[in-house]
Enzyme design. Sequence first.
Site, short mmCIF file in Angstrom:
data_model
loop_
_atom_site.label_atom_id
_atom_site.label_comp_id
_atom_site.label_asym_id
_atom_site.label_seq_id
_atom_site.Cartn_x
_atom_site.Cartn_y
_atom_site.Cartn_z
N ASN A 124 55.78 31.08 42.92
CA ASN A 124 56.58 30.35 41.94
C ASN A 124 57.12 31.37 40.92
O ASN A 124 56.39 31.82 40.05
CB ASN A 124 55.68 29.30 41.25
CG ASN A 124 56.41 28.55 40.15
OD1 ASN A 124 57.63 28.67 40.00
ND2 ASN A 124 55.67 27.77 39.38
N LYS A 153 59.21 30.88 38.66
CA LYS A 153 59.54 30.22 37.38
C LYS A 153 60.94 30.66 36.91
O LYS A 153 61.79 30.94 37.75
CB LYS A 153 58.45 30.50 36.35
CG LYS A 153 57.06 30.16 36.90
CD LYS A 153 55.99 30.09 35.87
CE LYS A 153 54.65 29.75 36.54
NZ LYS A 153 53.57 29.52 35.61
N HIS A 162 55.04 20.22 38.24
CA HIS A 162 54.35 21.38 37.68
C HIS A 162 54.01 21.09 36.21
O HIS A 162 54.79 20.42 35.52
CB HIS A 162 55.24 22.62 37.79
CG HIS A 162 54.51 23.88 37.46
ND1 HIS A 162 54.26 24.26 36.16
CD2 HIS A 162 53.94 24.82 38.25
CE1 HIS A 162 53.57 25.40 36.17
NE2 HIS A 162 53.36 25.75 37.42
N GLU A 201 54.25 22.76 33.63
CA GLU A 201 55.28 23.18 32.66
C GLU A 201 56.40 22.14 32.57
O GLU A 201 56.98 21.93 31.51
CB GLU A 201 55.82 24.57 33.05
CG GLU A 201 54.79 25.64 32.72
CD GLU A 201 54.82 26.87 33.61
OE1 GLU A 201 55.81 27.07 34.34
OE2 GLU A 201 53.83 27.63 33.58
N GLU A 250 46.11 22.82 39.99
CA GLU A 250 46.33 23.88 39.01
C GLU A 250 45.73 23.46 37.67
O GLU A 250 46.36 22.69 36.93
CB GLU A 250 47.82 24.13 38.83
CG GLU A 250 48.50 24.62 40.08
CD GLU A 250 49.72 25.47 39.74
OE1 GLU A 250 49.71 26.64 40.10
OE2 GLU A 250 50.65 24.96 39.10
N GLY A 259 48.75 31.07 33.82
CA GLY A 259 49.40 32.12 33.03
C GLY A 259 48.56 32.68 31.90
O GLY A 259 49.05 33.45 31.07
N SER A 290 46.48 31.76 37.44
CA SER A 290 46.05 33.15 37.25
C SER A 290 45.46 33.79 38.52
O SER A 290 44.48 34.53 38.45
CB SER A 290 45.04 33.25 36.09
OG SER A 290 45.67 32.89 34.89
P1 PGA Z 1 50.13 31.78 37.15
O1 PGA Z 1 51.02 30.49 37.41
O2 PGA Z 1 49.76 32.35 38.49
O3 PGA Z 1 51.01 32.71 36.36
O4 PGA Z 1 48.94 31.34 36.39
C1 PGA Z 1 50.70 29.57 38.42
C2 PGA Z 1 51.68 28.44 38.36
O5 PGA Z 1 52.09 28.06 37.26
O6 PGA Z 1 52.06 27.88 39.39
#
Ligand code: PGA
Length: 265
Positions: free
Chosen positions: A9, A11, A96, A98, A179, A185, A225
């Site tokens: 992803n 983003k 997601h 976000e 997640e 993140g 992460s």
């Molecule tokens: P990350 O993001 O690996 O940076 O924690 C995962 C995601 O948001 O899908």
Amino acid sequence: MKHKLIVANWKMNTVFSEAVVLATGIGNGLRNFKELEVAVCPPAIWLMPIAELIKKNLFSLKLGAQNIFYKDEGAYTGEISPAMIKKICDYVIIGHSERRVYFKETDEDVNFKIKAALKHDLTPILCVGEFKKLGVMNKKKIAKNKNEIMFSENINRQLSVGLDGISRNDIARVVIAYEPVWAIGMGKSASGVYAGEMVRNIRNRLAIIYDRDIARDIKILYGGSVSASNVLVYLKRPEINGLLVGGVSLNIKEFTEICRQASII
Ligand code: PGA
């Protein structure tokens, strides 16, 4: 045994030249790995050129979008419909955290989007997760702590509303990404035991909504992460069928290393 699915992803990252370098680097890096499925999810504007790049170079890479709207067309300024991407994408990430947090997407929106994706033969990757880390994974202790029940109810709601009206046939075409929001993140990944237990809970929930066979067979990824140094912790868990990788998927070397490890486990 099911092949592991690793989803990148990106983003809202990459300008065009960076997207090309990244997709090319990942595509070349995968040439030696078998028995693995890898999908990249670039920003929507790069879907078409990356689809062409994959085709031209014969990369064994799948392509996914990070979001769709649930209508096929119309006066929805700024949105992208599943009909627009169905010919070039295999996957679409839906719900997601976000999108839920920054763009106020509800479980009902997520449900419409999953149905729209399925209607256009896109595989939805439904993201679910709790906002705060559950302190205790022991059921008796959880029952004593109301807040913790609320958090797991959050996932239950994401599943029951998000999947409302999705038939037994269609659910087989859905991928779920667990997640934990607190781990995304932040560099604070969940332990393998914690992630495994939560994924098992999700399967139990799916067994209630559908049945045990569906709960056993559905692909569930872990995300939050993930890095080359912790990837085995998740891949070794029998409950977890793959990974959704954010930040580290922008680093060709580290993402390729994740894929290498996933291909040999
Ligand atoms: P990350 O993001 O690996 O940076 O924690 C995962 C995601 O948001 O899908």
